[in-house]
Design a protein around this motif. Structure first.
Motif, PDB file in Angstrom:
ATOM      1  N   THR B 163       0.821  -1.212   0.000  1.00  0.00           N
ATOM      2  CA  THR B 163       0.000   0.000   0.000  1.00  0.00           C
ATOM      3  C   THR B 163       0.858   1.267   0.000  1.00  0.00           C
ATOM      4  OG1 THR B 163      -1.726  -1.183   1.202  1.00  0.00           O
ATOM      5  CG2 THR B 163      -1.846   1.228   1.224  1.00  0.00           C
ATOM      6  N   PHE B 164       1.883   1.278   0.839  1.00  0.00           N
ATOM      7  CA  PHE B 164       2.716   2.482   0.909  1.00  0.00           C
ATOM      8  C   PHE B 164       3.430   2.713  -0.420  1.00  0.00           C
ATOM      9  CE2 PHE B 164       3.391   2.968   5.808  1.00  0.00           C
ATOM     10  CZ  PHE B 164       2.032   2.856   5.994  1.00  0.00           C
ATOM     11  N   ARG B 166       2.451   1.492  -3.474  1.00  0.00           N
ATOM     12  CA  ARG B 166       1.520   1.681  -4.581  1.00  0.00           C
ATOM     13  C   ARG B 166       0.754   2.994  -4.502  1.00  0.00           C
ATOM     14  NH1 ARG B 166      -1.998  -3.408  -6.443  1.00  0.00           N
ATOM     15  NH2 ARG B 166      -3.281  -2.416  -7.985  1.00  0.00           N
ATOM     16  N   GLU B 167       0.261   3.289  -3.315  1.00  0.00           N
ATOM     17  CA  GLU B 167      -0.589   4.474  -3.169  1.00  0.00           C
ATOM     18  C   GLU B 167       0.220   5.748  -2.948  1.00  0.00           C
ATOM     19  OE1 GLU B 167      -3.975   4.716  -3.339  1.00  0.00           O
ATOM     20  OE2 GLU B 167      -4.006   2.638  -4.019  1.00  0.00           O
TER      21      GLU B 167
END
Lengths: 188, 195
Positions: B163-164, B166-167
């Motif tokens: 998440t860190f 990709r986002e």
């Protein structure tokens, strides 16, 4: 199929509908082709691998089933997140597909979702004096605890329901924000 | 990479020599090909076993995928035994760095834990966290204890790295810093209540 819908969208809508009956891995390209009235080959042309299909279905589900309520303040962000946890609880099969799709190696250029951009903008507006780096790690933490990932881990690993998940979420949000200076206008 | 003292805390540790060869071959191919969609034939050839041997050990593709995910988490991304719950930020920092070194494998681990009860267990170290927190901060109320264990379990996972990255487009050190920082924030309210 519904008129006015393009083929890839029709495929995704059918895949989402099929998720009500069977797990994602059991949904075949052939059955999707049959449902939409195109060949299996056409389905492959639009979704060359199952990863493409998973991402596509998740995107369709996010917008059709789990629309994000708008937020411009932290309390609104928390409300929006709690509402999504409840929505996830009522359609678990959909929510797990979204959590899975957000975990795979991206099939194309990966870019921040709308949710992430809205969150970063909200924090920047509410905490204008915070430096970029601090802002980003707070945003990353909030985003990650508002995600389908979080819901999925709490549900499977901790047997929690949406209200319990929201409780852990709220406590973590408070902790993550506690270090930030608030709006520098007159301190009440 | 596997220089950890290994308590038998994971059932996934029970793999025999043949299974070990199959899972190692599959993990290798996942990294080489950038996908977990690898044919049984290719895995068999790489492992030096017959295709039927794979089927005998793993009846379906999903069985094989879950087995390899557990194997990867244990062998490629082992955690050091930490004596204290307050070491979790360090543990999480190290875990993020090791996920970043093996991105394809990190994605496989992350994805298989997001499949509900038919998937890989999403919080394999929950019991360990509970033991540590009970020993060090026994005065915690149920809700607070559960929230802290749950939050740390969530941070100590491949999905954090995914998440860190990709986002937020974070680099390896940004991810490690941010995840460790978040764990510190989770632990802050109980620091003064040790004992």
């Amino acid at each position: 199929m519904a008129e006015g819908v393009d083929t890839p969208t029709a495929i995704l809508a059918n895949a989402a509908a099929a998720l009500r009956e069977s797990p994602f891995d059991d949904i075949s390209y052939r059955s999707l082709g049959d449902a939409v009235g195109v060949s299996e080959r056409t389905v492959y042309r639009h979704f060359p691998t199952r990863s493409h299909l998973l991402e596509g279905v998740a995107g369709w589900i996010e917008s059709a089933e789990f629309p994000l309520p708008p937020f411009v303040t932290i309390p609104q962000f928390q409300d929006a997140s709690r509402a999504r946890f409840l929505a996830f609880d009522s359609s678990p099969a959909f929510a797990f597909v979204c959590a899975r799709a957000a975990s795979i190696s991206p099939t194309g250029e990966s870019e921040a979702t709308f949710f992430t951009r809205a969150l970063v903008a909200m924090l920047a507006t509410n905490h204008p004096s915070v430096n970029e780096r601090d802002l980003r790690r707070v945003a990353a933490t909030l985003r990650y605890f508002a995600s389908a990932h979080f819901w999925a881990r709490m549900r499977t690993g901790f047997d929690m329901s949406a209200p319990e998940i929201s409780d852990v979420f709220d406590r973590t949000v408070v902790q993550a924000l506690s270090g930030l200076p608030t709006l520098s206008r007159t301190s009440r | 990479m596997s220089a950890t003292s290994e308590p038998d805390d994971r059932s996934a540790g029970d793999v025999n020599r043949t299974q070990e060869a199959i899972l190692a071959a599959y993990a290798e191919l996942i990294e080489e090909l950038g996908t977990d969609d690898v044919s049984f034939r290719l895995i068999a050839r790489r492992a030096g076993v017959g295709e039927r041997t794979i089927f005998r050990n793993y009846a379906t593709r999903v069985d094989l995928l879950l087995a390899v995910a557990a194997w990867i988490e244990r062998r490629i991304f082992p955690r050091q035994d930490s004596p204290s719950i307050f070491d979790m930020p360090l543990t999480i920092r190290a875990a993020m760095e090791s996920y970043d070194h093996r991105p394809e494998l990190a994605h496989v681990v992350a994805e298989t834990t997001m499949r509900g009860i038919s998937g890989a267990t999403p919080s394999p170290r929950r019991a360990m966290l509970e033991e540590m927190i009970d020993a060090e901060v026994p005065s915690l109320g149920d809700a607070e204890r559960r929230a802290i264990v749950a939050a740390l379990a969530h941070l100590d996972s491949a999905a954090t790295w995914v998440t860190f990255r990709r986002e937020f487009g974070m680099t390896r050190s940004d991810i490690a810093d941010a995840a460790a920082w978040a764990a510190e924030a989770v632990l802050d309210p109980i620091r003064s209540r040790v004992g």
